[in-house]
Design an enzyme around this catalytic site. Structure first.
Site, PDB file in Angstrom:
ATOM      1  N   ALA A   1      33.711  49.903  46.328  1.00  0.00           N
ATOM      2  CA  ALA A   1      32.761  51.001  46.548  1.00  0.00           C
ATOM      3  C   ALA A   1      33.504  52.326  46.657  1.00  0.00           C
ATOM      4  O   ALA A   1      33.168  53.189  47.461  1.00  0.00           O
ATOM      5  CB  ALA A   1      31.933  50.722  47.803  1.00  0.00           C
ATOM      6  N   GLY A   2      34.532  52.493  45.831  1.00  0.00           N
ATOM      7  CA  GLY A   2      35.283  53.745  45.809  1.00  0.00           C
ATOM      8  C   GLY A   2      34.750  54.670  44.728  1.00  0.00           C
ATOM      9  O   GLY A   2      33.599  54.547  44.289  1.00  0.00           O
TER      10      GLY A   2
ATOM     11  N   ASP B   1      33.563  59.040  33.606  1.00  0.00           N
ATOM     12  CA  ASP B   1      33.947  57.650  33.905  1.00  0.00           C
ATOM     13  C   ASP B   1      32.796  56.666  33.658  1.00  0.00           C
ATOM     14  O   ASP B   1      32.995  55.595  33.086  1.00  0.00           O
ATOM     15  CB  ASP B   1      34.402  57.523  35.368  1.00  0.00           C
ATOM     16  CG  ASP B   1      35.860  57.922  35.539  1.00  0.00           C
ATOM     17  OD1 ASP B   1      36.593  57.982  34.532  1.00  0.00           O
ATOM     18  OD2 ASP B   1      36.262  58.177  36.685  1.00  0.00           O
TER      19      ASP B   1
ATOM     20  N   TYR C   1      43.757  48.815  34.703  1.00  0.00           N
ATOM     21  CA  TYR C   1      44.286  48.665  33.336  1.00  0.00           C
ATOM     22  C   TYR C   1      45.778  48.378  33.311  1.00  0.00           C
ATOM     23  O   TYR C   1      46.368  48.248  32.240  1.00  0.00           O
ATOM     24  CB  TYR C   1      43.966  49.909  32.493  1.00  0.00           C
ATOM     25  CG  TYR C   1      44.273  51.206  33.178  1.00  0.00           C
ATOM     26  CD1 TYR C   1      45.559  51.713  33.211  1.00  0.00           C
ATOM     27  CD2 TYR C   1      43.269  51.909  33.827  1.00  0.00           C
ATOM     28  CE1 TYR C   1      45.840  52.890  33.863  1.00  0.00           C
ATOM     29  CE2 TYR C   1      43.541  53.089  34.493  1.00  0.00           C
ATOM     30  CZ  TYR C   1      44.831  53.582  34.501  1.00  0.00           C
ATOM     31  OH  TYR C   1      45.116  54.748  35.158  1.00  0.00           O
TER      32      TYR C   1
ATOM     33  N   SER D   1      50.525  60.246  33.940  1.00  0.00           N
ATOM     34  CA  SER D   1      49.224  60.197  33.256  1.00  0.00           C
ATOM     35  C   SER D   1      49.375  59.665  31.832  1.00  0.00           C
ATOM     36  O   SER D   1      50.311  60.023  31.107  1.00  0.00           O
ATOM     37  CB  SER D   1      48.610  61.599  33.203  1.00  0.00           C
ATOM     38  OG  SER D   1      47.470  61.579  32.379  1.00  0.00           O
ATOM     39  N   LEU D   2      48.409  58.839  31.441  1.00  0.00           N
ATOM     40  CA  LEU D   2      48.408  58.283  30.082  1.00  0.00           C
ATOM     41  C   LEU D   2      47.563  59.139  29.145  1.00  0.00           C
ATOM     42  O   LEU D   2      47.498  58.875  27.949  1.00  0.00           O
ATOM     43  CB  LEU D   2      47.858  56.849  30.129  1.00  0.00           C
ATOM     44  CG  LEU D   2      48.730  55.880  30.933  1.00  0.00           C
ATOM     45  CD1 LEU D   2      47.944  54.647  31.332  1.00  0.00           C
ATOM     46  CD2 LEU D   2      49.970  55.492  30.132  1.00  0.00           C
TER      47      LEU D   2
ATOM     48  N   GLY E   1      40.463  47.148  31.774  1.00  0.00           N
ATOM     49  CA  GLY E   1      40.146  48.547  32.071  1.00  0.00           C
ATOM     50  C   GLY E   1      40.556  49.538  30.998  1.00  0.00           C
ATOM     51  O   GLY E   1      40.206  50.725  31.095  1.00  0.00           O
TER      52      GLY E   1
ATOM     53  N   ASN F   1      35.648  65.063  36.482  1.00  0.00           N
ATOM     54  CA  ASN F   1      36.933  64.692  35.862  1.00  0.00           C
ATOM     55  C   ASN F   1      37.166  65.416  34.541  1.00  0.00           C
ATOM     56  O   ASN F   1      38.225  65.272  33.940  1.00  0.00           O
ATOM     57  CB  ASN F   1      37.079  63.165  35.690  1.00  0.00           C
ATOM     58  CG  ASN F   1      36.309  62.628  34.498  1.00  0.00           C
ATOM     59  OD1 ASN F   1      35.429  63.305  33.952  1.00  0.00           O
ATOM     60  ND2 ASN F   1      36.609  61.418  34.077  1.00  0.00           N
TER      61      ASN F   1
ATOM     62  N   LYS G   1      39.497  65.812  42.198  1.00  0.00           N
ATOM     63  CA  LYS G   1      38.189  65.636  41.548  1.00  0.00           C
ATOM     64  C   LYS G   1      37.031  66.264  42.332  1.00  0.00           C
ATOM     65  O   LYS G   1      36.069  66.744  41.744  1.00  0.00           O
ATOM     66  CB  LYS G   1      37.903  64.148  41.332  1.00  0.00           C
ATOM     67  CG  LYS G   1      38.761  63.522  40.237  1.00  0.00           C
ATOM     68  CD  LYS G   1      38.372  62.065  40.041  1.00  0.00           C
ATOM     69  CE  LYS G   1      39.164  61.417  38.931  1.00  0.00           C
ATOM     70  NZ  LYS G   1      38.664  60.082  38.616  1.00  0.00           N
TER      71      LYS G   1
ATOM     72  N   THR H   1      34.356  47.169  53.065  1.00  0.00           N
ATOM     73  CA  THR H   1      33.695  47.987  54.093  1.00  0.00           C
ATOM     74  C   THR H   1      32.226  48.111  53.697  1.00  0.00           C
ATOM     75  O   THR H   1      31.891  48.839  52.752  1.00  0.00           O
ATOM     76  CB  THR H   1      34.353  49.386  54.169  1.00  0.00           C
ATOM     77  OG1 THR H   1      35.762  49.216  54.302  1.00  0.00           O
ATOM     78  CG2 THR H   1      33.802  50.197  55.327  1.00  0.00           C
TER      79      THR H   1
HETATM   80  P1  NAP Z   1      39.228  53.942  45.575  1.00  0.00           P
HETATM   81  O1  NAP Z   1      38.303  55.111  45.559  1.00  0.00           O
HETATM   82  O2  NAP Z   1      40.420  53.981  46.445  1.00  0.00           O
HETATM   83  O3  NAP Z   1      38.342  52.636  45.967  1.00  0.00           O
HETATM   84  C1  NAP Z   1      38.931  51.377  46.072  1.00  0.00           C
HETATM   85  C2  NAP Z   1      37.885  50.341  46.478  1.00  0.00           C
HETATM   86  O4  NAP Z   1      38.531  49.072  46.443  1.00  0.00           O
HETATM   87  C3  NAP Z   1      37.325  50.526  47.886  1.00  0.00           C
HETATM   88  O5  NAP Z   1      35.973  50.169  47.901  1.00  0.00           O
HETATM   89  C4  NAP Z   1      38.162  49.532  48.712  1.00  0.00           C
HETATM   90  O6  NAP Z   1      37.446  48.963  49.795  1.00  0.00           O
HETATM   91  C5  NAP Z   1      38.410  48.423  47.723  1.00  0.00           C
HETATM   92  N1  NAP Z   1      39.659  47.743  48.026  1.00  0.00           N
HETATM   93  C6  NAP Z   1      40.907  48.264  48.041  1.00  0.00           C
HETATM   94  N2  NAP Z   1      41.804  47.315  48.371  1.00  0.00           N
HETATM   95  C7  NAP Z   1      41.100  46.174  48.599  1.00  0.00           C
HETATM   96  C8  NAP Z   1      41.477  44.865  48.982  1.00  0.00           C
HETATM   97  N3  NAP Z   1      42.750  44.537  49.192  1.00  0.00           N
HETATM   98  N4  NAP Z   1      40.499  43.939  49.100  1.00  0.00           N
HETATM   99  C9  NAP Z   1      39.202  44.271  48.884  1.00  0.00           C
HETATM  100  N5  NAP Z   1      38.791  45.507  48.524  1.00  0.00           N
HETATM  101  C10 NAP Z   1      39.732  46.448  48.378  1.00  0.00           C
HETATM  102  O7  NAP Z   1      39.767  53.639  44.112  1.00  0.00           O
HETATM  103  P2  NAP Z   1      39.101  54.014  42.697  1.00  0.00           P
HETATM  104  O8  NAP Z   1      39.484  55.401  42.312  1.00  0.00           O
HETATM  105  O9  NAP Z   1      37.655  53.676  42.737  1.00  0.00           O
HETATM  106  O10 NAP Z   1      39.913  53.045  41.695  1.00  0.00           O
HETATM  107  C11 NAP Z   1      39.783  51.654  41.799  1.00  0.00           C
HETATM  108  C12 NAP Z   1      40.427  50.949  40.602  1.00  0.00           C
HETATM  109  O11 NAP Z   1      39.769  51.348  39.416  1.00  0.00           O
HETATM  110  C13 NAP Z   1      41.912  51.280  40.396  1.00  0.00           C
HETATM  111  O12 NAP Z   1      42.594  50.128  39.985  1.00  0.00           O
HETATM  112  C14 NAP Z   1      41.891  52.306  39.296  1.00  0.00           C
HETATM  113  O13 NAP Z   1      43.080  52.293  38.521  1.00  0.00           O
HETATM  114  C15 NAP Z   1      40.719  51.803  38.474  1.00  0.00           C
HETATM  115  N6  NAP Z   1      40.099  52.848  37.649  1.00  0.00           N
HETATM  116  C16 NAP Z   1      40.094  52.631  36.326  1.00  0.00           C
HETATM  117  C17 NAP Z   1      39.510  53.568  35.507  1.00  0.00           C
HETATM  118  C18 NAP Z   1      39.499  53.308  34.033  1.00  0.00           C
HETATM  119  O14 NAP Z   1      39.228  54.257  33.264  1.00  0.00           O
HETATM  120  N7  NAP Z   1      39.731  52.088  33.601  1.00  0.00           N
HETATM  121  C19 NAP Z   1      38.937  54.735  36.029  1.00  0.00           C
HETATM  122  C20 NAP Z   1      38.957  54.904  37.422  1.00  0.00           C
HETATM  123  C21 NAP Z   1      39.558  53.958  38.221  1.00  0.00           C
HETATM  124  P3  NAP Z   1      37.157  49.756  51.177  1.00  0.00           P
HETATM  125  O15 NAP Z   1      35.975  50.626  50.886  1.00  0.00           O
HETATM  126  O16 NAP Z   1      36.883  48.668  52.137  1.00  0.00           O
HETATM  127  O17 NAP Z   1      38.419  50.530  51.473  1.00  0.00           O
END
Ligand code: NAP
Length: 300
Positions: free
Chosen positions: A138-139, A113, A237, A26-27, A258, A98, A77, A163
């Site tokens: 859409a995560g 977030d 990020y 964790s950062l 990010g 969070n 979470k 998806t």
């Molecule tokens: P997550 O819940 O696992 O969701 C990932 C999403 O990306 C899903 O919709 C997935 O699609 C899609 N995806 C994954 N691999 C893919 C690929 N190869 N091609 C196309 N779509 C793909 O992840 P999350 O928690 O939302 O995090 C996502 C990113 O945001 C990460 O890099 C994380 O480090 C970053 N993040 C940054 C911050 C910040 O403060 N800067 C905060 C939170 C997250 P499907 O639905 O089809 O599986």
């Protein structure tokens, strides 16, 4: 801002931290500890590795120990929600927390977030209102950003995901929460995506495509669809400049990495715990230094 190095851990030190599994990378500890030092606060921030079987016990421990605040990260979470006394409207809509604030034993959960992303966007001199916004992914992160963005009344919000059903669910969530009608979902492989991306003002990639250790991949969308008049944001990020941001820069677009969202989601939590304005630049510097140190450790 000068850093007060005279603050030492003693009997009056307040302890906050993050629970996750795993959590040692964790950062947040360097970011928050730098902020506490900068403001001369006798607080420390630590990372607690909490096994998924122990989430309830960890929250009970927070009460018993009187910890003023905790961050919650993957995979806890959603699991913490049922153990808290109050959940913010944002967290109710998202189903995740969070940040927990402990006010005299009353535990309130929130999700910072979305507001973190909006603050980072504002810092970049950009907003959502009246813009055509494309959100890819859409995560969990996408849900938070979509809800926050919808409150700012974009001209249109298009959620694009591999998806389709997951994008449809977010569009429905946004419609129900904010009454935004101009929201729709399309599949990443739909022929419509090229036109939707090309005509957007603001593109937000919330997928992990390009994230360490798989930084050297093709961007999630074609670079040919990017335009100089656009702002392209990537929530990833690490690395700061992902393949998508490189492509956007080459296309003449403005870019936002990010780290801004990461700093600001932490700043919102910091403010909820301490009641003081977060020293954002101190937190950013600490985060960037910690990211650099992580990179150095990974070098062969
Ligand atoms: P997550 O819940 O696992 O969701 C990932 C999403 O990306 C899903 O919709 C997935 O699609 C899609 N995806 C994954 N691999 C893919 C690929 N190869 N091609 C196309 N779509 C793909 O992840 P999350 O928690 O939302 O995090 C996502 C990113 O945001 C990460 O890099 C994380 O480090 C970053 N993040 C940054 C911050 C910040 O403060 N800067 C905060 C939170 C997250 P499907 O639905 O089809 O599986």
């Amino acid at each position: 801002m000068s850093v007060d190095s005279s603050v030492e851990v003693n009997g009056a030190t307040q302890v906050v931290g993050v629970i996750g599994w795993p959590v040692q990378h964790s950062l947040s500890p360097p970011m928050h500890n730098a902020a506490f030092r900068a403001l001369g606060l006798n607080w420390v921030y630590v990372a607690f590795a909490v096994h998924p079987d122990n989430v309830e016990a960890a929250i009970a421990g927070m009460r018993a120990l009187g910890l003023p605040g905790l961050n919650v990260t993957i995979p806890h979470k959603a699991a913490v929600v049922s153990h808290l006394d109050e959940i913010s409207p944002t967290s109710q809509q998202l189903g995740v927390v969070n940040t927990i604030v402990n006010s005299d034993g009353h535990l309130r959960g929130d999700s910072t977030d979305g507001s973190g992303f909006m603050r980072a966007l504002e810092e970049a001199g950009e907003g959502i209102t009246d813009n055509r916004v494309v959100l890819i992914g859409a995560g969990g992160a996408a849900r938070a950003v979509a809800l926050a963005a919808a409150q700012e009344q974009p001209e249109e919000l298009v959620i694009v995901n591999r998806t389709l059903q997951r994008a449809v669910e977010i569009a429905e969530l946004v419609r129900a929460a904010d009454g935004l009608e101009a929201v729709r979902a399309i599949a990443l492989d739909s022929p419509e995506v090229a036109q939707v991306v090309s005509s957007a003002n603001l593109i937000i990639d919330s997928t992990p495509v390009g994230m360490y250790p798989h930084a050297d991949v093709a961007p999630v969308i074609s670079p040919q669809w990017l335009r100089p008049c656009q702002l392209v944001c990537d929530l990833t990020y690490n690395p700061r400049e992902t393949v998508l941001l490189q492509a956007a820069r080459e296309a003449g677009a403005r870019i936002l990495d990010g780290t801004g969202m990461l700093v600001h989601q932490g700043a919102v939590a910091f403010e909820q715990w301490t009641g003081q304005q977060a020293p954002v630049e101190v937190m950013r510097l600490a985060l960037l230094n910690a990211l650099e140190r992580q990179d150095d450790r990974r070098k062969p």
